[in-house]
Design an enzyme around this catalytic site. Structure first.
Site, mmCIF file in Angstrom:
data_model
loop_
_atom_site.group_PDB
_atom_site.id
_atom_site.type_symbol
_atom_site.label_atom_id
_atom_site.label_comp_id
_atom_site.label_asym_id
_atom_site.label_seq_id
_atom_site.Cartn_x
_atom_site.Cartn_y
_atom_site.Cartn_z
ATOM 1 N N ARG A 43 0.931 -1.141 0.017
ATOM 2 C CA ARG A 43 0.040 -0.105 0.004
ATOM 3 C C ARG A 43 0.981 1.180 -0.011
ATOM 4 O O ARG A 43 0.640 2.219 -0.869
ATOM 5 C CB ARG A 43 -1.044 0.043 0.962
ATOM 6 C CG ARG A 43 -0.370 0.186 2.300
ATOM 7 C CD ARG A 43 -1.869 0.051 3.387
ATOM 8 N NE ARG A 43 -2.334 -0.958 3.404
ATOM 9 C CZ ARG A 43 -3.721 -1.342 3.515
ATOM 10 N NH1 ARG A 43 -4.407 -0.184 3.635
ATOM 11 N NH2 ARG A 43 -3.997 -2.396 3.372
ATOM 12 N N THR A 44 1.992 1.257 0.587
ATOM 13 C CA THR A 44 2.548 2.489 0.759
ATOM 14 C C THR A 44 3.603 2.671 -0.338
ATOM 15 O O THR A 44 3.589 3.682 -1.077
ATOM 16 C CB THR A 44 3.650 2.466 1.892
ATOM 17 O OG1 THR A 44 2.979 2.191 3.238
ATOM 18 C CG2 THR A 44 4.528 3.629 2.239
ATOM 19 N N LYS A 62 23.740 -9.277 -2.786
ATOM 20 C CA LYS A 62 25.209 -9.577 -3.059
ATOM 21 C C LYS A 62 26.244 -8.970 -2.009
ATOM 22 O O LYS A 62 27.389 -8.817 -2.623
ATOM 23 C CB LYS A 62 25.417 -8.966 -4.564
ATOM 24 C CG LYS A 62 24.654 -9.420 -5.579
ATOM 25 C CD LYS A 62 24.914 -8.696 -7.057
ATOM 26 C CE LYS A 62 23.984 -9.375 -8.171
ATOM 27 N NZ LYS A 62 24.025 -8.562 -9.350
ATOM 28 N N ARG A 77 11.816 2.733 2.380
ATOM 29 C CA ARG A 77 11.324 1.793 3.532
ATOM 30 C C ARG A 77 12.440 0.785 3.958
ATOM 31 O O ARG A 77 12.872 -0.071 3.091
ATOM 32 C CB ARG A 77 10.127 1.073 3.121
ATOM 33 C CG ARG A 77 9.689 -0.206 3.874
ATOM 34 C CD ARG A 77 9.126 0.350 5.010
ATOM 35 N NE ARG A 77 7.937 1.228 4.931
ATOM 36 C CZ ARG A 77 6.692 0.546 5.106
ATOM 37 N NH1 ARG A 77 6.530 -0.625 5.228
ATOM 38 N NH2 ARG A 77 5.787 1.532 5.297
ATOM 39 N N HIS A 101 7.501 7.039 10.779
ATOM 40 C CA HIS A 101 6.856 6.725 9.337
ATOM 41 C C HIS A 101 5.881 8.221 8.995
ATOM 42 O O HIS A 101 4.850 8.176 9.346
ATOM 43 C CB HIS A 101 5.750 5.556 9.509
ATOM 44 C CG HIS A 101 5.376 5.241 8.208
ATOM 45 N ND1 HIS A 101 5.274 5.665 6.980
ATOM 46 C CD2 HIS A 101 4.395 4.291 8.103
ATOM 47 C CE1 HIS A 101 4.889 5.143 5.968
ATOM 48 N NE2 HIS A 101 4.114 4.174 6.363
#
Lengths: 292, 292, 292
Positions: free
Chosen positions: A50-51, A78, A100, A128
């Protein structure tokens, strides 16, 4: 300029964001071409449909392209450090970088290494900020001024960046915040409300998502027990002020932290309006950071 | 026209690419709308955040949209041959198809089956022409002409398409190339320099990424041994010409093939400039192939 | 307006779609900017490179951006219901939502919950209307009117949404449809043709993909047996009308349901034209649903 935390925003920037986001909430198409030709790097090191989609939609509505970093394919696997990834992405010249990441302070670390604006789309258990901004926008649409309003935030306070950012932002807007949740999930300094005490007389109740992992491991309750003990049932909502509204950042665990009847309560559940406001607020944020 | 290998480019095309890429390096926004309305299919059958995002960013800066094929979702898993996938993607009418594939010659195979330009973004152990082009652009920015310059390329020469494409391109621009690495990873025909001999007096040292799998399986060295034996330490760099510059295609294994002090050497590590030039060069490549 | 099934389309809408898609097939660039500034949410809960990329390409050619929901990252994994996901995505304000889902009726469920047009890009074993529309477009390009034409659809009829949507659409356009396949994979009400009977004299043969899982589990034939018993060999195609054409929705299992010689038959295998027509038809569909 970056958006790393609520405290990094001055009051006039807050005013500007709320005004602009409200414009976009009323007329989502009015931002068209404002960021034409720009690119946003959408870097989600934790899953969040959703974000991530909300930022992509916000970018598209402003005429920008969001380029999504696929973490499964990423150099993290990696053995590249976050710092090297950040410098590399920054060197590609995006107009903004949305991050995020599960690590506390990741956005700060990245912001110090790149030349473009960085938006913290959630870092570990800390902040957030766009979620708090969209929550506040939603509450302001409901109440006008938040002065004198009481907002109860209920759930896993200890691990919730949503709670932390809201606990920063809402008092700046004049609201009182009460935090409560299962005892194991509320830090000692959050006050000592029981959930029922926190909800009593509140103008809005914001339920947090409980992580299923935590349900299994820490709380170990029988099915249905969580809702009865800690969730928002109609009975518990009845303790709040008459007409109190309900928020949830999603995705919801129906029947766990929130009862169906509450999640779908017409006119009082603002959960979908939060989603719509999320796009509008992220448009305002991207515009402010990129176009000033 | 395709870009499948360095040898497929004529000298005048090389000149054109370097000139255009330099324009875009100086002014990344100057390409805006040049490929407006075009679509690039970005098909990465091996993971590569940086190359995939670099092409997407290049496309976006020219006004085109990159459409990313998600390999996890791809028909490969359903047993479709590369040829059928190529014909299918080609039939959708992209303006260019960018292909990364583990199979040597994959880009040639695809190019023979589609109507649009194909860019080889790395095939097996053979070629990675846009990487060599961006490396050469970076060296030309540093040195002006490459005539008479010596470039040491160090690492897993046998498996490196980066080394192969650079060993094609740099001599055409007047440079001497010395290849060296761990004995097991250097083919017999690459010359018989030791790493120290290859670096001695070189104007630039390009370190290659060592695959972690190879570290474990083939070389079996103790932790830290690789750096001491084969990596670029400050001591080893001191063997090069005064002020010699350092390149690496990324992602780096810090402390393995390259020491931190070298990777971050101000003014001499060109690693991030390579990344920025990658976008500029890919803009030039896409423009040349699509718009002529 | 939604596109959920073939039966949801009226005759005049069908006419409009075929006319517009034919325009786009002839001149793919003629749709440029028609949906400028619009966003399409491309939500694929089952893997399908070709359909997802086809919709993304169609959107891009109309000037819209497709925003792809990555199912691996999705809230489904966090226990969110399809209904909540739908309402959430809808609240973000996409201009259309394209849905592929393994559950029969998923698109109907979503369409009832969102304010934007929904395109069913395949739901369970039921419908895949844009596939049938592109198949019909391809057949009309070949035959002009389909009146009096016979189309044999061969394979796993029981589980094929492609077969179901075509069996709805083609008769409305005047064609006769014969369904046949391995006995275990044809429902009783589909008629009782053998495969050879279904193909005999047909003007077109549409082979369906056989799921490899089904090959192993249900049919248990030795390698190569499937092709001989149920696949389209040159010998079997010779039973059809002279010059009969061959279709396949892809991806093909060569040597299983279709022989190489048939798949690649010049002038008679329309398989790649189907792919090209897929983009054109999806442009027409998106335009009709979004711009009217």
């Amino acid at each position: 300029m970056h958006l790393l935390s609520i405290s990094s925003l001055g009051d006039s920037q807050l005013d500007q964001l709320f005004a602009r986001a409200q414009d976009y909430a009323l007329d989502p198409r009015s931002g068209r071409d404002r960021l034409a030709g720009r690119t946003i790097f959408n870097c989600f090191y934790e899953n969040s449909t959703r974000t991530a989609m909300s930022f992509a939609q916000a970018a598209a509505r402003l005429g920008a392209q969001a380029i999504t970093l696929s973490v499964e394919h990423s150099s993290v696997k990696k053995g590249e450090t976050l710092a090297d990834t950040a410098r590399t992405l920054g060197a590609m010249g995006p107009d903004a970088l949305v991050l995020r990441h599960r690590q506390n302070g990741a956005a700060e670390e990245v912001a110090a290494l790149v030349d473009c604006p960085v938006v913290n789309a959630g870092d570990g258990t800390r902040e957030h900020p766009t979620q708090a901004l969209l929550d506040a926008l939603t509450l302001r649409q409901q109440f006008g001024s938040l002065t004198g309003r009481t907002i109860a935030i209920i759930g896993d306070i200890a691990h919730s960046r949503v709670a932390h950012s809201n606990a920063e932002l809402l008092p700046r807007l004049g609201a009182s915040v009460r935090l409560a949740g299962p005892p194991a999930l509320v830090p000692a300094d959050a006050g000592s409300h029981s959930i029922d005490e926190a909800i009593a007389g509140a103008d809005a109740v914001m339920m947090l998502r409980v992580q299923r992992e935590r349900l299994d491991e820490d709380l170990g309750d029988a099915p249905g027990e969580y809702l009865r003990l800690y969730g928002l049932t109609p009975e518990r909502l009845a303790l709040a002020a008459p007409g109190a509204v309900v928020l949830h950042p999603g995705p919801m665990n129906r029947g766990v932290e929130i009862a169906d009847e509450v999640a779908d309560l017409p006119g009082r559940s603002l959960i979908l309006r939060q989603v719509a406001n999320g796009v509008a607020m992220r448009m305002a944020v991207l515009e402010l950071l990129i176009a000033g």
